[in-house]
Design a protein around this motif. Structure first.
Motif, short mmCIF file in Angstrom:
data_model
loop_
_atom_site.label_atom_id
_atom_site.label_comp_id
_atom_site.label_asym_id
_atom_site.label_seq_id
_atom_site.Cartn_x
_atom_site.Cartn_y
_atom_site.Cartn_z
N VAL A 1 0.76 -1.41 0.12
CA VAL A 1 0.16 0.10 0.18
C VAL A 1 0.79 1.17 0.07
O VAL A 1 0.58 2.40 -0.50
CB VAL A 1 -0.90 -0.13 1.13
CG1 VAL A 1 -1.66 1.23 1.52
CG2 VAL A 1 -1.98 -1.10 1.04
N GLY A 2 2.04 1.14 0.67
CA GLY A 2 2.80 2.28 0.85
C GLY A 2 3.42 2.76 -0.51
O GLY A 2 3.65 3.75 -1.07
N GLN A 3 4.03 1.81 -1.29
CA GLN A 3 4.47 2.02 -2.52
C GLN A 3 3.36 2.38 -3.56
O GLN A 3 3.74 3.25 -4.36
CB GLN A 3 5.20 0.51 -3.03
CG GLN A 3 6.39 -0.06 -2.50
CD GLN A 3 6.79 -1.33 -2.63
OE1 GLN A 3 5.74 -2.24 -2.85
NE2 GLN A 3 7.80 -1.67 -2.65
N ILE A 4 2.09 1.84 -3.45
CA ILE A 4 1.18 2.28 -4.28
C ILE A 4 0.98 3.67 -4.04
O ILE A 4 0.86 4.69 -5.22
CB ILE A 4 -0.30 1.53 -4.26
CG1 ILE A 4 -0.06 0.06 -4.43
CG2 ILE A 4 -1.22 2.15 -4.62
CD1 ILE A 4 -1.02 -0.90 -4.09
N ILE A 5 1.06 4.01 -2.53
CA ILE A 5 0.47 5.47 -2.57
C ILE A 5 1.69 6.69 -2.97
O ILE A 5 1.46 7.64 -3.42
CB ILE A 5 0.01 5.92 -1.13
CG1 ILE A 5 -1.26 4.97 -1.11
CG2 ILE A 5 -0.36 7.24 -0.79
CD1 ILE A 5 -1.80 5.16 0.41
N ALA A 6 2.94 5.93 -2.63
CA ALA A 6 4.08 6.83 -3.01
C ALA A 6 4.47 6.90 -4.48
O ALA A 6 5.12 7.80 -4.83
CB ALA A 6 5.30 6.16 -2.19
N GLU A 7 4.08 6.07 -5.20
CA GLU A 7 4.47 5.79 -6.75
C GLU A 7 4.28 7.53 -7.39
O GLU A 7 5.28 7.96 -7.98
CB GLU A 7 3.79 4.86 -7.20
CG GLU A 7 4.13 4.47 -8.75
CD GLU A 7 3.83 3.38 -9.25
OE1 GLU A 7 2.49 3.34 -9.52
OE2 GLU A 7 4.36 2.83 -10.18
N GLU B 1 10.66 10.99 3.38
CA GLU B 1 9.82 11.98 3.27
C GLU B 1 8.54 11.49 2.57
O GLU B 1 7.34 11.86 3.08
CB GLU B 1 10.45 13.13 2.31
CG GLU B 1 9.84 14.39 2.47
CD GLU B 1 10.36 15.41 1.43
OE1 GLU B 1 9.66 16.27 0.87
OE2 GLU B 1 11.49 15.23 0.78
N ALA B 2 8.76 10.76 1.59
CA ALA B 2 7.65 9.93 0.87
C ALA B 2 6.97 9.13 1.85
O ALA B 2 5.87 9.33 2.14
CB ALA B 2 8.16 9.15 -0.11
N ILE C 1 -0.10 2.16 9.86
CA ILE C 1 0.86 0.88 9.78
C ILE C 1 0.36 -0.10 8.78
O ILE C 1 1.18 -0.89 8.22
CB ILE C 1 0.78 -0.08 11.17
CG1 ILE C 1 -0.70 -0.41 11.47
CG2 ILE C 1 1.36 0.74 12.34
CD1 ILE C 1 -0.89 -1.35 12.39
N PHE C 2 -0.63 0.10 7.98
CA PHE C 2 -1.13 -0.75 6.84
C PHE C 2 -0.26 -0.32 5.64
O PHE C 2 -0.31 -1.01 4.56
CB PHE C 2 -2.51 -0.05 6.33
CG PHE C 2 -3.52 -0.46 7.34
CD1 PHE C 2 -3.29 -1.42 8.14
CD2 PHE C 2 -4.80 -0.27 7.22
CE1 PHE C 2 -4.41 -1.87 9.02
CE2 PHE C 2 -6.12 -0.38 7.91
CZ PHE C 2 -5.77 -1.38 9.01
N ALA C 3 0.53 0.45 5.72
CA ALA C 3 1.47 0.88 4.81
C ALA C 3 2.41 -0.30 4.19
O ALA C 3 2.79 -0.32 2.91
CB ALA C 3 2.62 1.99 4.78
N ASP C 4 2.70 -1.10 4.65
CA ASP C 4 3.36 -2.47 4.58
C ASP C 4 2.70 -3.55 4.17
O ASP C 4 3.17 -4.64 4.00
CB ASP C 4 4.17 -2.75 5.82
CG ASP C 4 5.44 -1.62 6.26
OD1 ASP C 4 6.00 -0.99 5.18
OD2 ASP C 4 5.38 -1.22 7.23
N ARG C 5 1.47 -3.23 4.40
CA ARG C 5 0.68 -4.38 3.63
C ARG C 5 0.42 -4.43 2.20
O ARG C 5 0.47 -3.41 1.61
CB ARG C 5 -0.81 -4.51 4.63
CG ARG C 5 -0.32 -4.51 6.16
CD ARG C 5 -1.62 -5.14 6.72
NE ARG C 5 -1.33 -5.16 7.99
CZ ARG C 5 -2.33 -5.00 8.92
NH1 ARG C 5 -3.67 -5.24 8.65
NH2 ARG C 5 -2.02 -5.02 10.43
N ALA D 1 -6.48 7.51 -1.38
CA ALA D 1 -5.24 8.22 -0.78
C ALA D 1 -4.42 8.43 -1.90
O ALA D 1 -3.49 9.35 -2.15
CB ALA D 1 -4.61 7.48 0.14
N ARG D 2 -4.19 7.51 -2.92
CA ARG D 2 -3.25 7.63 -4.21
C ARG D 2 -3.62 8.85 -4.99
O ARG D 2 -2.68 9.47 -5.22
CB ARG D 2 -3.40 6.29 -4.89
CG ARG D 2 -2.43 6.45 -6.14
CD ARG D 2 -2.44 5.09 -6.89
NE ARG D 2 -3.92 4.83 -7.26
CZ ARG D 2 -3.95 3.58 -7.84
NH1 ARG D 2 -3.06 2.79 -8.12
NH2 ARG D 2 -5.38 3.25 -8.13
N ALA D 3 -5.01 9.01 -5.09
CA ALA D 3 -5.37 10.25 -5.96
C ALA D 3 -4.95 11.38 -5.40
O ALA D 3 -4.89 12.48 -5.88
CB ALA D 3 -6.90 10.17 -6.05
#
Lengths: 328, 328
Positions: free
Chosen positions: B116-122, B134-135, B151-155, B171-173
């Motif tokens: 989830v973290g990678q998806i939102i940070a992309e 920072e991201a 903590i969901f960022a790692d799932r 969140a990504r949007a």
């Protein structure tokens, strides 16, 4: 008069690798002749599994009906052998599913699929069956019925396919029609056509209907009585007006509050139900709705309330009186 | 929700045709799907424009063509005065930061192999806004904003329910702090009790960040609830556009009238009184749309002129636009 269908304490489990799914947890309801019962619930509430279990259509294994009785005209369908249940399925009790594309055989013509039912259940000759199939397609409003008999399912639109499914379901004059979200995949104008059709056929043929849906709007105009399901339980059941105008279970209240209404102009904040439905692998000890319930009291976490009559024909499974917010 | 705010988006005569091809080696075009066939509208800053219509009417294509995810066949899309249809490469990418989309299917729109973290940070990384720690901080802030635990960022996406996934998509949007979001049926795949949560969230975020929405949906009650103005599409054209109350209380196009009458209201007393306009037939193919007014084959009041002449898009009353010869 005894009910046409009397479901008593039905319990269904699925034994999976991850554990036991508590899909249906002691569901009881009755259906009388000519009556339309709406069953409302969200995904995973057990509404479809309940209906499939009545006709013994759940895959076994992993599924198993672990408890209960399904009395149809006094006979327990759960005790019949395979040959006897087949005689009832599709003939006395027929079912229409959400997605007509997966319930129709893609390599047989519509005509063949309807005549097959008539030849099997009613011993009609191929000629009679063909004639009757044309009548049935006309009855459900399919234009050029005679020519369309030789078409395949993919040549029909979604709405037309659902009409074909209804024609097949009605082929043997069933006493009960179970409709499992038959309009969910359709657009609203086509949904209106199908509901209109079902109402007309119900009045002409006098059959009883169980209409399963997640849409409280659809059953409002169709059902005589409505049961609301949550986590494999019926949590509220009442005559249709009573349920919408005097809902007494917090979940029903929540569902009604979360819908914007087309007939009201003011914009109020939608009442959302916090959280998510419970994991059916591990149902809580108390009321399954307690974790999301704004009215929950201590007792709700300890003991699961049974479905009890609180007014004539109005049953709820809740420890709290939502009109006062205090224990009942 | 400003009424007279400045125009953020202006769509002018937008056309999107998709070619239909035959042959594998020698591919030739044998026709076009007229998905969007000349639509014109504006969206003001801070406003929500609802776009409703049935499956296949072209509403999603409008959303995607605005964002230049599909390049239009003809027409212009002015965003803050700049014609997006003329932009390419880095210029377009720079504008895209300001426009985002939330998709219908929260299962298909999140990459299952990314956390989830990678998806939102992309998007933050692609646009060179933030990386590393920072991201990460920004991701956590965004998760909190949409009501999820940081903590969901790692799932991974599969660990979440539909409603939670839709929050991740939101969140990504929001990651790039856009001005404008296309919400493409963001709640259609969700259960009723979860839909209200997501709609409330979208409204809160709009107020907080002064967002402008194009809200695409087929659920008329929900569209009315969230929108300031509503446009109704039929077979690639907008047939009516008005203020949310005006459109629902005084619909002028026969299609809008039929659509509104087809929506079930969750109140049996109201349902018992209602008169439905049941439309004949089904939506024709957008490959070969009907002559004149596209709605004429199904229109209950069609006249001779409707078959021959395409109705003009006119302002019948202040801010109430309709394309119908017979509307007054």
């Amino acid at each position: 008069m005894p009910p046409l269908l009397d479901v008593r304490n039905l319990e269904v489990r699925f034994f999976t690798r991850d554990g036991v799914v508590h899909a249906v947890n002691g569901v009881s309801f009755r259906l009388h002749e000519g009556e339309t019962l709406g069953i409302v619930g969200e995904s995973g509430s057990g509404k479809s599994v309940t209906m499939l279990s009545i006709l013994r259509l759940i895959p076994q294994p992993p599924g198993r009906i672990t408890k209960g009785e399904v009395l149809f005209q006094g006979v327990d369908l759960l005790k019949l052998d395979e040959a006897d249940i087949r005689r009832i399925r599709g003939s006395k009790i027929a079912m229409v599913f959400q997605d007509p594309m997966t319930s129709l055989n893609p390599v047989l013509t519509i005509g063949r699929q309807i005549t097959e039912v008539l030849e099997t259940h009613l011993n009609m000759s191929p000629r009679e069956a063909r004639q009757r199939a044309i009548e049935l397609l006309r009855m459900v409003g399919i234009p050029n019925a005679e020519e369309r008999l030789s078409d395949y399912p993919h040549q029909f639109s979604g709405g037309m396919r659902q009409r074909v499914m209804i024609a097949m379901a009605l082929a043997c004059h069933p006493q009960i029609l179970i409709a499992d979200e038959p309009t969910t995949a359709l657009d609203v104008t086509i949904q209106a056509q199908i509901i209109d059709l079902v109402k007309r056929l119900r009045d002409e043929l006098g059959m009883a209907i169980i209409w399963i849906t997640h849409d409280l709007g659809v059953v409002a105009g169709l059902a005589h009585r409505v049961a609301v399901m949550y986590a494999g339980y019926i949590v509220e059941e009442a005559p249709v007006l009573e349920l919408y105008h005097n809902p007494r279970h917090p979940y029903t209240l929540g569902l009604l509050g979360s819908l914007p209404r087309l007939d009201r102009r003011e914009r109020r904040r939608l009442v959302s139900i916090d959280g998510m439905p419970p994991d059916l692998l591990e149902l809580p000890r108390g009321c399954p709705f307690a974790p999301r319930c704004p009215y929950a009291i201590d007792r709700c976490w300890e003991e699961n309330p049974r479905l009890e009559e609180i007014a004539p024909q109005h049953r709820i499974a809740c420890w709290v009186d939502v009109t006062t917010g205090r224990p009942r | 929700m400003s009424r007279n705010g400045q125009v953020l988006l202006r769509v002018e005569n937008l056309v999107k045709w998709f070619p239909i091809t035959r042959g594998i080696i020698f591919t030739r075009t044998i026709g076009y799907v007229h998905a969007v066939d000349g639509v014109t509208f504006e969206i003001r800053r801070g406003e929500t424009l609802g776009l409703v219509g049935e499956s296949g009417c072209g509403k999603s294509t409008v959303g995607r063509t605005i964002l230049q995810l599909y390049r239009p066949t003809r027409g212009h899309v002015y965003f803050d005065g700049i014609d997006l249809t003329q932009l390419k490469g880095s210029e377009l990418r720079r504008m895209r930061r300001r426009m985002q989309i939330i998709f219908q299917d929260p299962y298909a729109s999140l990459n299952p192999r990314m956390t989830v973290g990678q998806i939102i940070a992309e998007p933050l990384e692609i646009h060179g806004i933030a990386r590393g720690k920072e991201a990460r901080e920004r991701v956590e802030e965004l998760l909190r904003l949409v009501g999820l635990n940081p903590i969901f960022a790692d799932r991974y996406p599969h660990e979440f329910s539909g409603g939670q996934r839709q929050r991740i998509g939101i969140a990504r949007a929001l990651a790039l702090q856009p001005d404008f979001i296309v919400c493409d049926e963001p709640i259609s795949a969700l259960d009723v009790s979860i839909q209200a949560q997501i709609v409330n969230l979208l409204q809160e975020l709009q107020e907080r960040f002064h967002l402008t929405y194009l809200f695409i949906a087929h659920d008329l009650a929900m569209v009315r609830h969230i929108s300031d103005r509503v446009a109704v599409m039929y077979l690639g054209k907008i047939v009516e556009l008005a203020d949310r109350i005006e459109l629902y209380e005084n619909p002028l196009h026969p299609y809008t009238q039929a659509l509104l009458s087809a929506v079930p209201v969750p109140d049996p007393a109201v349902e018992a009184r209602r008169q439905r306009i049941i439309l004949r037939g089904e939506v024709p193919s957008p490959v070969n749309p009907p002559s004149g007014c596209r709605f004429h084959p199904r229109c209950p009041i069609a006249q001779e002129i409707c078959k021959r002449v395409e109705p003009e898009w006119r302002e019948v009353r202040p801010n109430h636009w309709v394309a119908c010869h017979l509307a007054e």
